[in-house]
Motif scaffolding. Structure first.
Motif, short mmCIF file in Angstrom:
data_model
loop_
_atom_site.label_atom_id
_atom_site.label_comp_id
_atom_site.label_asym_id
_atom_site.label_seq_id
_atom_site.Cartn_x
_atom_site.Cartn_y
_atom_site.Cartn_z
N GLY A 187 3.26 3.54 -2.40
CA GLY A 187 3.29 3.46 -0.95
C GLY A 187 2.73 2.19 -0.36
O GLY A 187 2.31 2.17 0.80
N TYR A 188 2.72 1.09 -1.13
CA TYR A 188 2.24 -0.17 -0.57
C TYR A 188 3.28 -0.70 0.42
O TYR A 188 4.46 -0.77 0.11
CB TYR A 188 1.97 -1.19 -1.67
N THR A 189 2.83 -1.08 1.63
CA THR A 189 3.80 -1.49 2.64
C THR A 189 3.73 -2.97 2.99
O THR A 189 4.54 -3.47 3.75
CB THR A 189 3.60 -0.68 3.95
N GLY A 190 2.73 -3.69 2.45
CA GLY A 190 2.61 -5.12 2.75
C GLY A 190 3.71 -5.92 2.08
O GLY A 190 4.59 -5.38 1.41
N LYS A 191 3.66 -7.24 2.26
CA LYS A 191 4.66 -8.12 1.65
C LYS A 191 4.38 -8.25 0.15
O LYS A 191 3.23 -8.35 -0.27
CB LYS A 191 4.60 -9.49 2.30
N ILE A 209 -4.18 -2.26 -4.69
CA ILE A 209 -3.99 -1.62 -3.40
C ILE A 209 -5.34 -1.25 -2.79
O ILE A 209 -5.55 -1.37 -1.58
CB ILE A 209 -3.09 -0.36 -3.54
N SER A 216 14.21 -0.72 -5.89
CA SER A 216 12.75 -0.73 -5.75
C SER A 216 12.21 -2.11 -5.40
O SER A 216 11.09 -2.22 -4.91
CB SER A 216 12.10 -0.23 -7.03
N ASP A 271 -3.22 -8.08 2.48
CA ASP A 271 -2.05 -8.17 3.37
C ASP A 271 -0.77 -8.37 2.58
O ASP A 271 0.31 -7.97 2.98
CB ASP A 271 -2.20 -9.36 4.34
N GLY A 307 13.28 -6.31 -0.40
CA GLY A 307 12.25 -6.85 0.49
C GLY A 307 11.30 -7.81 -0.18
O GLY A 307 10.51 -8.46 0.49
N ARG A 321 -6.93 -3.55 -0.48
CA ARG A 321 -6.25 -3.67 0.81
C ARG A 321 -5.81 -5.10 1.17
O ARG A 321 -6.19 -5.62 2.22
CB ARG A 321 -7.12 -3.12 1.93
N LYS A 353 5.60 -0.04 -4.79
CA LYS A 353 6.40 0.74 -3.85
C LYS A 353 6.15 2.24 -4.06
O LYS A 353 6.01 2.99 -3.10
CB LYS A 353 7.89 0.44 -4.07
#
Lengths: 389, 345
Positions: A236-240, A209, A259, A214, A262, A212, A233
């Protein structure tokens, strides 16, 4: 468990001896798969699929001898040699790449066709005298990897982080991804490894993470592949987040729970065949195989491993009638003709894709052998179908 | 590495380390009292975790059958010994004491499984199922060899480990399982985020260690165990049953193991054989205390947890190697510190 095996092989021997006398016209196929040991999930799927085969294939009676090799390369080779002694017409197996490779090396020169169920491209490439007789039904890792990279390009992903198993599976994926990502101008910003039975992967996840990316690719198989996914998750990782086709099991969905929602991964068409557009080349085969399989082994029991073994059936349906013209089963002529007939397969739709064999490509699958699915509440949801039709 | 990453890593290391501390404590206790290097400790971790998973999914856990079979075996051995000694009249009592509790626990588990009780109740039931296996295993595998050499006891331990792992595969299957977190919230102190789950693990460990310390220092049974650990023959001369001490220590070992499993299963998928690696890491920690000192073992186990997390941050591909290589300086230091001595006793 080990005590069962001699009994099984003995009964296989007896059976084959009996049938040899009874009808000489029977095509005999030796199958060695791991129904016990670490890869039992794969082998049991294959065994179950083969149990669904009809007695007559391509107008000829076919007899399958299924023997357990306990996920042990030595046993696979031993089984394969036993099949050779019995002059089988075809050897099928084994389910993992190391086992399949061991058989290829051991029986080279025996001029008996073989259909491997392992996935590694090295089973059938580079083409040589041994591999001339070897075919495989599982798609190459590179085919799956290119599906992920294509999906990344389509979604404008520029940087990717990698968390993989610290074993052959993870390394093989890393090699594929490195090459393909470089070609597509995607930068690999961090590479981390984990062990399937680690108590925690928080450290690796934090480091990925911190770079950074994508998107992040988790290269693991089965339930352990859920761990980095969940940790990502949690942090708090929000990328694909991408997974590999090795993760596509029902247990992966069960253990991952909410978990892994997506998550994206490439799979063979049979997992989501109901959602495929009509006219998709594999759909007819899937409709024939998956319901029959699930009727016998329970709803949701479908797997890639079973589907790959089931593909031996369409191959034989195509090749046996051609080989029968050259000689009687059990003879050298028949085996050689069977090999040539399998190599001659063009545009044959199976469960996993469309097969176009050539002299140098004994896997023959193309982009139609994989699609990208999204994980949604314990289900696979079709995300993208490859364009090539 | 900034402070927030450091704090997350430290927290993770301490939480994992706390589990290793529990395992290391159990190993030290069993070794000092019975001289058994208790390799199967890790199996109790997996059994505890997977028993809870089974209960949560409303199924009767397979460990119930293991418990019953172990109880029957132990009772048969006890009955045989009584017959050989010519004490036929003790048989009904042996059968009652040997079988009834196990059957009662099995009945309780079968009744409770479909009721979907809160997780705390299910955890207690899991402990009830797994903890009694300790003394039964002592009766079956170790009792007649209680005075054998350490090496022989170690070999028996290896055997017990393989039997239990095999049973684990048989009853739980090859796939792993995980439970939902027991507490699903986070505390925030400035930059530092602390998860309630890891606080729960730490608090449970602290309470358990405190209870054990009280047990050993304040109760008669605890003092008897301490006496056995200090001097087996002396303790026997003072009327302490070393047999009972052995059973009691394995009871605690199984209890602690199962509890560790229950604490760890929300954060990581547990497999039938996951316990072995956890046990091994606890062992590395326990070695720091030479398998006799609780304090040093705890420090060592905590260090193993921290080393593991920080090495997986900096060099994840070498993590396992770094953790197990840590045992070499520890052994060097110990052998230098204690001077040359014979290995036995």
């Amino acid at each position: 468990m080990r005590r069962v095996r001699p009994a099984v092989s003995l009964s296989a021997l007896l059976l084959s001896a009996l049938s040899q006398n009874a009808h000489a016209q029977v095509v005999r196929v030796g199958v060695t798969v791991p129904t016990t040991g670490p890869a039992a999930v794969l082998g049991i799927g294959a065994r179950n699929a083969i149990a669904l085969f009809p007695k007559n294939i391509g107008g000829m009676p076919v007899e399958f001898m299924v023997v357990d090799d306990a996920t042990d390369t030595t046993n696979s080779v031993k089984n394969a040699k036993m099949f050779l002694d019995q002059k089988v017409d075809l050897i099928v197996g084994s389910s993992t790449s190391p086992q399949s490779l061991a058989i290829v090396e051991a029986i080279g020169g025996s001029e008996t066709p073989m259909i491997a169920l392992g996935a590694s491209a090295r089973i059938v490439a580079p083409m040589d005298d041994k591999r001339r007789w070897v075919f495989k039904t599982a798609a190459n890792d590179s085919l799956m990897a290119s599906a992920i990279i294509k999906h990344m390009v389509d979604n404008r992903i520029k940087t990717v982080g990698f968390i993989g198993f610290a074993d052959a599976y993870g390394e093989s994926w890393l090699t594929e991804i490195k090459v393909l990502a470089a070609k597509s101008n995607i930068r690999l910003v961090s590479i981390e490894r984990f062990n399937p039975k680690d108590a925690s992967v928080t450290a690796q996840v934090l480091r990925v993470i911190a770079s950074r990316p994508d998107a992040i690719l988790v290269a693991g198989s089965g339930t352990p592949a859920t761990m980095p996914h969940k940790a990502l998750k949690d942090r708090g990782y929000t990328g694909k987040i991408y997974q590999t086709h090795g993760a596509a099991t029902a247990d992966f969905l069960r253990v991952g729970g909410k978990s892994i929602n997506g998550g994206l991964l490439p799979v063979g068409p049979n997992l989501v065949w109901e959602q495929l557009p009509d006219g998709y080349p594999t759909k007819a085969n899937n409709a024939r195989f998956v319901p029959a399989y699930e009727a016998k082994y329970g709803a949701g029991s479908r797997s890639n491993f079973a589907a790959q073994a089931y593909d031996v059936l369409p191959i034989l349906e195509h090749a046996l009638p051609i080989a029968a013209k050259a000689g009687k089963p059990g003879t050298r002529e028949f085996r050689a003709a069977l090999r040539d007939a399998i190599e001659g397969i063009r545009n044959l739709a199976t469960n996993t894709g469309v097969i176009n064999m050539t002299h140098s490509d004994h896997s023959g699958l193309d982009e139609r052998a994989r699609l990208i699915v999204r994980i949604q509440d314990g289900k696979w949801v079709l995300d993208t179908v490859s364009a090539k039709r | 590495m900034d402070i927030s990453i450091f704090s997350v890593l430290a927290q993770d290391g301490i939480t994992t380390g706390a589990i290793y501390v529990l395992v290391a404590m159990a190993l030290v206790m069993v070794f000092s009292i019975t001289r058994i290097i208790f390799l199967p400790q890790g199996e109790f971790v997996a059994f505890g975790a997977l028993t809870l998973v089974a209960l949560q999914s409303g199924m009767v856990p397979g460990t119930v059958w293991v418990l019953i079979v172990l109880a029957v075996l132990a009772t048969l051995l006890d009955a045989g010994a009584a017959l050989r000694a010519g004490r036929r009249h003790t048989l009904p009592r042996i059968v009652m004491v040997g079988l009834l509790p196990a059957l009662a626990i099995a009945a309780l588990a079968s009744w409770a499984a479909p009721q979907r009780f809160p997780v705390l109740v299910q955890a207690v039931i899991s402990l009830l199922i797994v903890a009694p296996m300790g003394p039964m295993i002592y009766r079956i595998a170790y009792q007649r060899l209680a005075s054998a050499k350490i090496l022989i006891l170690l070999i028996v331990s290896v055997g017990v480990h393989f039997v239990l792992t095999g049973l684990g595969l048989l009853i739980f299957g090859p796939e792993g399982s995980r439970t939902e977190p027991y507490l699903d919230s986070n505390f925030v102190w400035g930059d530092v985020q602390v998860s309630a789950q890891s606080m729960l693990v730490l608090a449970t460990c602290a309470v358990l260690i405190l209870l054990l310390a009280l047990f050993f220092s304040r109760t008669l049974y605890g003092k008897a165990l301490v006496a056995t650990a200090m001097n087996r023959n002396g303790a026997r001369l003072m009327g302490i049953s070393t047999l009972f001490a052995g059973k009691l220590s394995l009871f605690f070992a199984a209890l602690i193991g199962a509890l560790s499993g229950i604490l760890i299963v929300p954060s990581t998928a547990m497999y039938y054989d996951s316990g072995f690696l956890i046990g091994l890491k606890g062992f590395v920690g326990a070695i720091l205390g030479g398998l006799v000192s609780y304090g040093l073992a705890a420090v060592g186990a905590l260090a193993v947890g921290l080393i593991e997390v920080f090495s997986s941050f900096w060099a994840s591909e070498y993590k396992e190697m770094i953790v197990f290589t840590a045992i070499i300086p520890i052994l060097l230091w110990r052998s230098l510190a204690s001077g040359a001595r014979e290995g036995e006793e």
